[in-house]
Motif scaffolding. Sequence first.
Motif, PDB file in Angstrom:
ATOM      1  N   PHE A   1       0.832  -1.205   0.000  1.00 24.76           N
ATOM      2  CA  PHE A   1       0.000   0.000   0.000  1.00 24.76           C
ATOM      3  C   PHE A   1       0.869   1.259   0.000  1.00 24.76           C
ATOM      4  CE2 PHE A   1      -2.145   3.416   2.323  1.00 24.76           C
ATOM      5  CZ  PHE A   1      -3.298   3.561   1.568  1.00 24.76           C
ATOM      6  N   GLU A   2       1.877   1.297   0.877  1.00 27.24           N
ATOM      7  CA  GLU A   2       2.754   2.463   0.962  1.00 27.24           C
ATOM      8  C   GLU A   2       3.563   2.645  -0.318  1.00 27.24           C
ATOM      9  OE1 GLU A   2       4.317   5.899   2.654  1.00 27.24           O
ATOM     10  OE2 GLU A   2       2.616   4.644   3.261  1.00 27.24           O
ATOM     11  N   ALA A   3       4.051   1.532  -0.875  1.00 25.36           N
ATOM     12  CA  ALA A   3       4.833   1.615  -2.104  1.00 25.36           C
ATOM     13  C   ALA A   3       3.993   2.164  -3.255  1.00 25.36           C
ATOM     14  CB  ALA A   3       5.389   0.246  -2.466  1.00 25.36           C
ATOM     15  N   LEU A   4       2.780   1.682  -3.395  1.00 24.94           N
ATOM     16  CA  LEU A   4       1.923   2.160  -4.471  1.00 24.94           C
ATOM     17  C   LEU A   4       1.541   3.614  -4.241  1.00 24.94           C
ATOM     18  CD1 LEU A   4      -0.348  -0.978  -5.038  1.00 24.94           C
ATOM     19  CD2 LEU A   4       1.658  -0.265  -6.355  1.00 24.94           C
ATOM     20  N   ARG A   5       1.343   3.990  -2.991  1.00 25.72           N
ATOM     21  CA  ARG A   5       1.037   5.383  -2.675  1.00 25.72           C
ATOM     22  C   ARG A   5       2.222   6.286  -3.018  1.00 25.72           C
ATOM     23  NH1 ARG A   5       1.408   9.268   1.130  1.00 25.72           N
ATOM     24  NH2 ARG A   5       2.989   8.133   2.304  1.00 25.72           N
ATOM     25  N   THR A   6       3.434   5.747  -2.854  1.00 27.32           N
ATOM     26  CA  THR A   6       4.653   6.512  -3.099  1.00 27.32           C
ATOM     27  C   THR A   6       4.948   6.655  -4.587  1.00 27.32           C
ATOM     28  OG1 THR A   6       5.558   5.734  -1.001  1.00 27.32           O
ATOM     29  CG2 THR A   6       7.137   6.554  -2.617  1.00 27.32           C
ATOM     30  N   GLY A   7       4.516   5.691  -5.388  1.00 27.45           N
ATOM     31  CA  GLY A   7       4.768   5.776  -6.815  1.00 27.45           C
ATOM     32  C   GLY A   7       5.273   4.500  -7.467  1.00 27.45           C
ATOM     33  N   TYR A   8       5.557   3.464  -6.680  1.00 26.27           N
ATOM     34  CA  TYR A   8       5.908   2.180  -7.274  1.00 26.27           C
ATOM     35  C   TYR A   8       4.728   1.689  -8.099  1.00 26.27           C
ATOM     36  CZ  TYR A   8       9.845   1.587  -3.979  1.00 26.27           C
ATOM     37  OH  TYR A   8      11.001   1.733  -3.261  1.00 26.27           O
ATOM     38  N   ARG A   9       5.050   0.981  -9.177  1.00 26.13           N
ATOM     39  CA  ARG A   9       3.999   0.384  -9.986  1.00 26.13           C
ATOM     40  C   ARG A   9       4.318  -1.058 -10.351  1.00 26.13           C
ATOM     41  NH1 ARG A   9       1.780   3.837  -7.959  1.00 26.13           N
ATOM     42  NH2 ARG A   9       0.465   5.494  -8.830  1.00 26.13           N
TER      43      ARG A   9
END
Length: 258
Positions: free
Chosen positions: A19-27
Amino acid sequence: MPIIGLGVYQNYTTRDSVFEALRTGYRQVDSAQAYKNEAHVGQGFRDSGLSRGDVFITTKIISKFHGYESTLKGVDESLARFQFDYIDLFLIHDPFAGAERRLATYKALQEARESGKIRSVGVSNYGIKHLEEIKDAGYEMPVVNQIELHPFCQQRPIVVYCRENGIVVQAYSPLVRGKTDPVFLELANRYHRDPAQILIRWSLQKGFVPLPKSNKHERIHSNLNVFDFNLCDDDMQKLDSLDRGKEGAITWNPVDAP
């Protein structure tokens, strides 16, 4: 496929990390059946509110479950755990099953792709002989080979082979699991970055797709903050010079399996 991804091996807060990674910009998120966290990856994705087409998800089938029928069953089980209609990239996790079962697994994954359950087929921990085995069997080559890659273990012959055959090289353990070296620290000081960012930058400039893992939010953020600087040629060469061959591996690295 995005050029950097979040690894979730031995991540015991996977939902929160994804969740945090996707919120940060990881895809891109790299999971595996053996990690036992596909369901948590799926939950983290759904909680993010992103569309399915916005995120690239990888999983893998380990040698214990290799074989034609067991692989087809495994694809369905992974889809159910993720709660997805398809998986972007499905890898053979390792080559330990032997030639016959490796090829049967590869055939099953090709068929799963044709039926729309997965989008692409790749391998992990494959040496040149394992890749040649696929070619000799008359199958199209995998789109990805995911191997251990960092300055201490550069696996240069495999990388060259993959590039000559149009295979994308993904780098797992790109942060050397926290091991350090004076060169890492020297470059971190010079570029005003942390050593992990130096290692990820090296991987990107080598043309790899690094998969750094972390369950710490600040590390998840900093590991993605690597696109506003470049390592100069001399510093890349300093990192290149740290290669120890197979002795530099810090994981199982089964690229020489029979």
